[in-house]
Design an enzyme around this catalytic site. Sequence first.
Site, PDB file in Angstrom:
ATOM      1  CG  ASP A   1      -0.880   0.603   8.402  1.00 54.60           C
ATOM      2  OD1 ASP A   1      -1.707   1.500   8.653  1.00 54.60           O
ATOM      3  OD2 ASP A   1       0.312   0.825   8.139  1.00 54.60           O
TER       4      ASP A   1
ATOM      5  CB  ALA B   1       9.104  -0.302   3.135  1.00 57.99           C
ATOM      6  N   GLY B   2       6.994   1.215   5.295  1.00 59.84           N
ATOM      7  CA  GLY B   2       5.770   2.023   5.239  1.00 59.84           C
ATOM      8  C   GLY B   2       4.895   1.583   4.071  1.00 59.84           C
ATOM      9  CG  LEU B   3       6.262   0.195   0.724  1.00 55.28           C
ATOM     10  CD1 LEU B   3       7.219  -0.552  -0.209  1.00 55.28           C
ATOM     11  CD2 LEU B   3       5.512   1.271  -0.063  1.00 55.28           C
ATOM     12  N   GLY B   4       3.265  -1.429   4.226  1.00 51.04           N
ATOM     13  CA  GLY B   4       2.227  -2.293   4.794  1.00 51.04           C
ATOM     14  C   GLY B   4       2.416  -3.780   4.553  1.00 51.04           C
TER      15      GLY B   4
ATOM     16  N   PRO C   1       9.483  -4.792   0.673  1.00 45.08           N
ATOM     17  CG  PRO C   1      10.520  -2.788   0.110  1.00 45.08           C
ATOM     18  CD  PRO C   1       9.509  -3.767  -0.377  1.00 45.08           C
TER      19      PRO C   1
ATOM     20  N   GLY D   1       3.847  -6.427   6.191  1.00 44.36           N
ATOM     21  CA  GLY D   1       3.476  -7.361   7.260  1.00 44.36           C
ATOM     22  C   GLY D   1       1.978  -7.368   7.500  1.00 44.36           C
ATOM     23  CB  SER D   2      -0.514  -4.618   7.734  1.00 48.44           C
ATOM     24  OG  SER D   2       0.265  -3.918   8.659  1.00 48.44           O
ATOM     25  CB  SER D   3      -0.441  -6.672   2.884  1.00 47.57           C
ATOM     26  OG  SER D   3      -1.182  -7.078   1.772  1.00 47.57           O
TER      27      SER D   3
ATOM     28  CE  LYS E   1       0.597   1.269   4.624  1.00 45.74           C
ATOM     29  NZ  LYS E   1       1.372   2.435   5.067  1.00 45.74           N
TER      30      LYS E   1
HETATM   31  O1  C5P Z   1      -0.676  -0.963  15.172  1.00 47.04           O
HETATM   32  P1  C5P Z   1       0.744  -1.179  14.857  1.00 47.04           P
HETATM   33  O2  C5P Z   1       1.308  -2.401  15.541  1.00 47.04           O
HETATM   34  O3  C5P Z   1       1.079  -1.167  13.406  1.00 47.04           O
HETATM   35  O4  C5P Z   1       1.533   0.056  15.465  1.00 47.04           O
HETATM   36  C1  C5P Z   1       2.912   0.067  15.654  1.00 47.04           C
HETATM   37  C2  C5P Z   1       3.265   1.266  16.506  1.00 47.04           C
HETATM   38  O5  C5P Z   1       3.080   2.464  15.746  1.00 47.04           O
HETATM   39  C3  C5P Z   1       2.403   1.428  17.731  1.00 47.04           C
HETATM   40  O6  C5P Z   1       2.941   0.730  18.821  1.00 47.04           O
HETATM   41  C4  C5P Z   1       2.459   2.919  17.968  1.00 47.04           C
HETATM   42  O7  C5P Z   1       3.676   3.269  18.582  1.00 47.04           O
HETATM   43  C5  C5P Z   1       2.492   3.475  16.558  1.00 47.04           C
HETATM   44  N1  C5P Z   1       1.188   3.853  16.025  1.00 47.04           N
HETATM   45  C6  C5P Z   1       0.526   4.950  16.533  1.00 47.04           C
HETATM   46  N2  C5P Z   1      -0.699   5.308  16.007  1.00 47.04           N
HETATM   47  C7  C5P Z   1      -1.234   4.619  14.996  1.00 47.04           C
HETATM   48  C8  C5P Z   1      -0.568   3.514  14.453  1.00 47.04           C
HETATM   49  C9  C5P Z   1       0.643   3.143  14.985  1.00 47.04           C
HETATM   50  O8  C5P Z   1       1.014   5.608  17.452  1.00 47.04           O
HETATM   51  N3  C5P Z   1      -2.399   5.023  14.485  1.00 47.04           N
END
Ligand code: C5P
Length: 315
Positions: free
Chosen positions: A157, A118-121, A115, A123-125, A33
């Site tokens: 994500d 990366a901010g490309l999601g 990668p 692991g979430s995907s 993403k």
């Molecule tokens: O939800 P996720 O595990 O992806 O979030 C990783 C970390 O990113 C959280 O522990 C938090 O520090 C931060 N985060 C946040 N606000 C969000 C998403 C993520 O502060 N909306």
Amino acid sequence: MKIKNPAGDISDNERSSTVSTVVSPISIFAPAKLNLFLAITGRRPDGFHDLVSVVAKLDFGDTLHVEPAKGLALTCSDPAVPCDESNLVLKAARAFAAATQWGGGARFFLEKRIPIGAGLGGGSSDAVAALRALARISSRILAPTELTEVAAQLGSDCPLFLASGPVIMRGRGEKVEALPERAAVRLRGRRVLVFKPGFGISTPWAYARLATGAPASYLPAAEAEARLEAWSADPEAPAEALLWNNMEPPAFAKFVALPVLLEQLRSEFGLAPRMSGSGSACFAFLDDNVTIAPIVAAIRAAWGASAFVEEARLS
Ligand code: C5P
């Protein structure tokens, strides 16, 4: 490299008709993403952040292969990816089993292309692909609201990957709605170059950096919504006019290789590059007639051979 979506992006309606089909083994496409618009609007009492984001999936991503087995096991094409219980695929499998009382097992093989850090999601995907796969091999049905809850517990994500097409994400990421069609048509199919330096950026680090910076780093929610609405409502506004990410300043202050290259791509190639999510991947829209070789050469000259570069389209 162009990768077809073998499993298709399954809508909620389609999902209910496919869950009863037992196919073994199965392969699910897990798209990457991009956050085209990312406004972090403030810190919440639970430590997370509220945000307003427009997110588009790409026709580029990982593939998760799954077959029924005894117990749960994961292997991955990339030796750098941990395949223990910390991996979101196995966490998703455990969460799915708990939510549906499913007592079966599955062997996962993850073909990793997105990668990490990366901010490309990625692991979430992958996690959402695991939920989709298990729904199919177990024939256990979770209502869409339950599925969203399970996904949201796995990561902020994750819920966005349950929907097809570009979405607006709110809350900490759990509130997802389709981007109105009048706006989605300006995004779907757009050609994009995605590129990332050899290093990643940790999401918790990026949020912490934003939280400890100047209060002005947050964009007030009303302002974020107004920007988004103005772009959506203007049929003449190009996709480039949507781009925004207030996680850039804290990330750019530490990782200066990012803003230096983005500025070069602006001045030399007339691109409008941005960072995706908490980074370190960046992206730029490309007109269909643009030759990418000189742009790729500039990225490699700046970031070295370890840089990731991928051409894709928004889906
Ligand atoms: O939800 P996720 O595990 O992806 O979030 C990783 C970390 O990113 C959280 O522990 C938090 O520090 C931060 N985060 C946040 N606000 C969000 C998403 C993520 O502060 N909306």
